[in-house]
Design an enzyme around this catalytic site. Sequence first.
Site, PDB file in Angstrom:
ATOM      1  N   ASP A  16      10.915  23.662  52.137  1.00 45.84           N
ATOM      2  CA  ASP A  16       9.912  22.837  52.810  1.00 45.84           C
ATOM      3  C   ASP A  16       9.222  22.008  51.733  1.00 45.84           C
ATOM      4  OD1 ASP A  16       7.991  24.437  51.576  1.00 45.84           O
ATOM      5  OD2 ASP A  16       7.052  25.094  53.444  1.00 45.84           O
ATOM      6  N   CYS A  18       9.879  27.592  49.397  1.00 46.86           N
ATOM      7  CA  CYS A  18       8.690  27.062  50.086  1.00 46.86           C
ATOM      8  C   CYS A  18       7.525  27.209  49.115  1.00 46.86           C
ATOM      9  CB  CYS A  18       8.462  27.748  51.431  1.00 46.86           C
ATOM     10  SG  CYS A  18       7.975  29.486  51.363  1.00 46.86           S
ATOM     11  N   THR A  21       5.304  29.684  48.697  1.00 45.07           N
ATOM     12  CA  THR A  21       5.243  31.027  48.110  1.00 45.07           C
ATOM     13  C   THR A  21       6.604  31.720  48.054  1.00 45.07           C
ATOM     14  OG1 THR A  21       4.873  31.933  50.304  1.00 45.07           O
ATOM     15  CG2 THR A  21       2.911  31.428  48.992  1.00 45.07           C
ATOM     16  N   GLY A  22       7.546  31.217  48.831  1.00 46.61           N
ATOM     17  CA  GLY A  22       8.831  31.910  49.019  1.00 46.61           C
ATOM     18  C   GLY A  22       8.764  32.914  50.159  1.00 46.61           C
ATOM     19  N   HIS A  51      21.393  45.784  43.670  1.00 44.64           N
ATOM     20  CA  HIS A  51      21.043  46.889  44.570  1.00 44.64           C
ATOM     21  C   HIS A  51      20.997  46.508  46.045  1.00 44.64           C
ATOM     22  CE1 HIS A  51      19.006  49.557  41.263  1.00 44.64           C
ATOM     23  NE2 HIS A  51      20.233  49.183  40.956  1.00 44.64           N
ATOM     24  N   HIS A  97      24.229  52.437  46.802  1.00 46.46           N
ATOM     25  CA  HIS A  97      23.807  51.079  47.141  1.00 46.46           C
ATOM     26  C   HIS A  97      24.546  50.549  48.374  1.00 46.46           C
ATOM     27  CE1 HIS A  97      21.268  51.146  43.749  1.00 46.46           C
ATOM     28  NE2 HIS A  97      22.253  51.185  42.867  1.00 46.46           N
TER      29      HIS A  97
HETATM   30  C1  RB5 Z   1       3.166  25.324  53.523  1.00 48.60           C
HETATM   31  O1  RB5 Z   1       1.877  24.859  53.314  1.00 48.60           O
HETATM   32  C2  RB5 Z   1       3.269  26.781  53.149  1.00 48.60           C
HETATM   33  O2  RB5 Z   1       2.638  27.547  54.106  1.00 48.60           O
HETATM   34  C3  RB5 Z   1       4.709  27.183  52.993  1.00 48.60           C
HETATM   35  O3  RB5 Z   1       5.307  26.410  52.009  1.00 48.60           O
HETATM   36  C4  RB5 Z   1       4.966  28.619  52.577  1.00 48.60           C
HETATM   37  O4  RB5 Z   1       4.261  28.946  51.434  1.00 48.60           O
HETATM   38  C5  RB5 Z   1       4.819  29.621  53.626  1.00 48.60           C
HETATM   39  O5  RB5 Z   1       5.046  30.820  53.418  1.00 48.60           O
END
Ligand code: RB5
Length: 152
Positions: free
Chosen positions: A7, A64, A66-67, A97, A134
């Site tokens: 994103d 994104c 935070t991932g 794993h 595993h």
């Molecule tokens: C977008 O602002 C943000 O929420 C998205 O990139 C992500 O971090 C969501 O988990």
Amino acid sequence: MIALGCDHGGINLKKAVIDYLDKNNIEYVDYGCYSEDSVDYPIYAYKVATAVAKGEFEKGILCCGTGIGISIAANKVKGIRAAVVSNEFGAEMTRRHNNANILCMGGRVTTEADAVKFADIFLNTPFSSDEERHTRRVQMLSDIENGCFEVN
Ligand code: RB5
């Protein structure tokens, strides 16, 4: 062949990963997004995760902010083991794993240089398929997903 998606919060990391893939002649398909305009991360997670789950790609990489959101979305697709990674040890262990098939990273928490390192480790580390514990545990993940996991 690798499937890529992001994103707006992860587009810079994805560009860094694309640069790494190009330099290493690794083929990929980029499912977007393609600009910093605000978009909804589940769309890109879904595109990449369904393509990986169908076997069209060996692995995927999603970014994104935070991932986290993009990994939660990807993990809703059957057959996907998406892992948010924020250090080299995690990048290695989630392959060895967990047999993770999608790497998730966050553009607001991980540098581009680290993202490239994590992608390189993730793409070059095999699953420890010779270690029964595993394979058993990864099978349990599938059993949970398929509603047939039994705990004694
Ligand atoms: C977008 O602002 C943000 O929420 C998205 O990139 C992500 O971090 C969501 O988990």
